[in-house]
Design a protein around this motif. Structure first.
Motif, mmCIF file in Angstrom:
data_model
loop_
_atom_site.group_PDB
_atom_site.id
_atom_site.type_symbol
_atom_site.label_atom_id
_atom_site.label_comp_id
_atom_site.label_asym_id
_atom_site.label_seq_id
_atom_site.Cartn_x
_atom_site.Cartn_y
_atom_site.Cartn_z
ATOM 1 N N MET A 181 -8.094 1.255 1.245
ATOM 2 C CA MET A 181 -7.121 0.539 1.421
ATOM 3 C C MET A 181 -7.261 -0.983 0.853
ATOM 4 O O MET A 181 -6.551 -1.409 0.043
ATOM 5 C CB MET A 181 -6.507 0.337 2.788
ATOM 6 C CG MET A 181 -5.270 -0.543 2.839
ATOM 7 S SD MET A 181 -4.833 -0.422 4.717
ATOM 8 C CE MET A 181 -3.465 -1.863 4.875
ATOM 9 N N TYR A 241 1.900 2.251 -3.705
ATOM 10 C CA TYR A 241 0.790 2.585 -4.535
ATOM 11 C C TYR A 241 1.067 3.718 -5.569
ATOM 12 O O TYR A 241 1.087 3.623 -6.646
ATOM 13 C CB TYR A 241 -0.419 2.349 -4.107
ATOM 14 C CG TYR A 241 -1.649 2.205 -4.909
ATOM 15 C CD1 TYR A 241 -2.060 1.008 -5.873
ATOM 16 C CD2 TYR A 241 -2.288 3.317 -5.180
ATOM 17 C CE1 TYR A 241 -2.937 0.696 -6.757
ATOM 18 C CE2 TYR A 241 -3.321 3.278 -6.133
ATOM 19 C CZ TYR A 241 -3.617 2.191 -6.850
ATOM 20 O OH TYR A 241 -4.751 2.481 -7.675
ATOM 21 N N ASP A 242 1.005 4.824 -4.909
ATOM 22 C CA ASP A 242 1.044 6.136 -5.469
ATOM 23 C C ASP A 242 2.330 6.583 -5.725
ATOM 24 O O ASP A 242 2.558 7.905 -6.088
ATOM 25 C CB ASP A 242 0.258 7.059 -4.770
ATOM 26 C CG ASP A 242 -1.175 6.932 -4.684
ATOM 27 O OD1 ASP A 242 -1.685 6.128 -5.868
ATOM 28 O OD2 ASP A 242 -1.847 6.914 -3.741
ATOM 29 N N ARG A 257 -8.902 -1.532 -3.239
ATOM 30 C CA ARG A 257 -8.087 -1.375 -4.409
ATOM 31 C C ARG A 257 -7.219 -2.758 -4.458
ATOM 32 O O ARG A 257 -6.773 -2.913 -5.689
ATOM 33 C CB ARG A 257 -6.923 0.067 -4.166
ATOM 34 C CG ARG A 257 -7.701 1.214 -4.191
ATOM 35 C CD ARG A 257 -6.501 2.334 -4.221
ATOM 36 N NE ARG A 257 -6.989 3.711 -4.175
ATOM 37 C CZ ARG A 257 -6.230 4.500 -4.245
ATOM 38 N NH1 ARG A 257 -5.141 4.652 -4.409
ATOM 39 N NH2 ARG A 257 -6.651 5.910 -4.309
ATOM 40 N N LEU A 283 0.869 -1.124 0.088
ATOM 41 C CA LEU A 283 -0.110 0.237 0.011
ATOM 42 C C LEU A 283 0.743 1.266 -0.090
ATOM 43 O O LEU A 283 0.535 2.417 -0.569
ATOM 44 C CB LEU A 283 -0.982 0.162 1.038
ATOM 45 C CG LEU A 283 -0.005 0.265 2.579
ATOM 46 C CD1 LEU A 283 -0.390 1.719 3.181
ATOM 47 C CD2 LEU A 283 -0.896 -0.750 3.687
ATOM 48 N N LEU A 287 0.363 -4.442 -7.566
ATOM 49 C CA LEU A 287 1.546 -4.318 -7.693
ATOM 50 C C LEU A 287 2.177 -5.445 -8.082
ATOM 51 O O LEU A 287 3.060 -5.525 -9.212
ATOM 52 C CB LEU A 287 2.313 -4.213 -6.211
ATOM 53 C CG LEU A 287 3.813 -3.676 -6.246
ATOM 54 C CD1 LEU A 287 4.029 -2.548 -7.102
ATOM 55 C CD2 LEU A 287 4.307 -3.512 -4.878
ATOM 56 N N TYR A 346 -3.961 -3.300 -3.023
ATOM 57 C CA TYR A 346 -2.624 -3.204 -3.674
ATOM 58 C C TYR A 346 -1.722 -4.241 -3.932
ATOM 59 O O TYR A 346 -0.872 -3.792 -4.883
ATOM 60 C CB TYR A 346 -2.002 -2.151 -2.318
ATOM 61 C CG TYR A 346 -2.981 -0.991 -2.160
ATOM 62 C CD1 TYR A 346 -2.691 0.213 -2.751
ATOM 63 C CD2 TYR A 346 -3.612 -0.967 -0.979
ATOM 64 C CE1 TYR A 346 -3.371 1.431 -2.646
ATOM 65 C CE2 TYR A 346 -4.243 0.209 -0.619
ATOM 66 C CZ TYR A 346 -4.132 1.379 -1.467
ATOM 67 O OH TYR A 346 -4.789 2.710 -1.201
#
Length: 310
Positions: free
Chosen positions: A180, A123-124, A183, A120, A189, A185
């Protein structure tokens, strides 16, 4: 002229919380030639939360254990801790660009740099991964198990009063927001590193497999990474001295130890078989039931690609 740092492989282990990742991290601290990093991007993620006034101005009930954590981090700044005097560094250093620059530097005397972190937290910030040779590996755990374990920790750390069934983990902390989990994560990924060519066939291990078949899973994991395996790696020193060899945020490690969040992992000396029966879906709390179907399909897909114990 070649850069010496390019000859050292960075190995990322991406995971969900409560997946015995810190126990594995301690285990790998004793593998020859490895420099561990403890959740650097998670620290940066939490640092951004701390700096977000809109988040931090919420009431204590909404902030939950996050406020408790941040208050403890601030209270021990510039104070000696049980992990002072090693390689751990100040929490305030950990910004995303700073972490990237640190992970791009050479680690004298080491062959591998091992970074354990939460999916997490990156992610951005995919552009803040280091521009040097890297491997991306994944530690998965069934969502029924890791979410139940996380919920128990939040109930304990927050000293939640009243009926536990009324507690909603995803409304009690901005770290465990519903976003959280909707999504997923980890699955994102995993797909990203595959489809981008960064890691065409990522190594995946499952927490239950590791606990119940440590020799087979650990040897398979290390050999897949090109790291020599020795039988001695499945047991290690139970003292906490090895934690000082890690790189990471001093305050985060100290607070995690003092609150009991990392206690079992820090005191571990081997992987213990998991004798707890998997919860049935109908036994899950209402908050977990609301979220679990968002992450279960991704887990099940990744599970099929894991290193198997047989």
């Amino acid at each position: 002229m070649s850069n010496p740092a390019d000859k050292q492989t960075r190995i990322f282990l991406w995971c969900w919380p409560r997946s015995i990742s810190t126990c594995l991290e301690k285990c790998l601290s004793f593998v020859d030639g490895i420099q561990p990093w403890h959740e650097p991007y998670t620290v940066a993620y939490n640092g951004e939360l701390m700096a977000n006034k809109a988040v931090m101005q919420q009431d204590d009930a909404t902030l939950g254990v996050v406020k408790q954590f941040f208050d403890m981090v601030n209270s021990i700044k510039d104070q000696p801790t049980e992990f002072s005097g090693g390689k751990l560094m100040p929490f305030e250093n950990f910004t995303y660009p700073w972490i990237k620059s640190q992970l791009e530097q050479e680690e004298p005397g080491k062959e591998f740099i091992f970074i354990k972190d939460m999916a997490l937290a990156i992610y951005d910030h995919l552009d803040d991964l280091p521009d040097v040779p890297t491997r991306h590996t994944f530690l998965i755990r069934h969502p029924y198990r890791f979410l139940t374990s996380q919920r128990k920790q939040f109930l304990r750390l927050g000293n939640i009063q009243g009926n536990p069934a009324d507690f909603d983990m995803f409304k009690a902390s901005p770290v465990m927001s519903e976003d959280m989990f909707t999504r997923d994560y980890m699955h994102f990924l995993w797909k990203h590193v595959k489809e981008s060519g960064k890691e065409p066939d990522p190594i995946i291990i499952d927490a239950e497999d590791l606990m119940n078949h440590p020799e087979k899973i650990l040897s398979g994991y290390l050999k897949a990474l090109g790291i020599p395996y020795h039988d001695r790696y499945v047991t290690w020193d139970e003292s906490e001295g090895s934690i000082k060899t890690w790189k990471g945020a001093l305050e985060q490690v100290a607070v995690g130890r003092r609150t009991g969040f990392f206690e079992k992992a820090f005191k571990s000396s081997r992987f213990l078989p998991n004798t707890h029966v998997m919860p049935k879906k109908e036994e899950l709390s209402n908050d977990i039931l609301r979220m679990v179907d968002h992450v279960l399909p991704g887990y099940e897909e990744m599970f099929e690609h894991r290193i198997k114990p047989e």
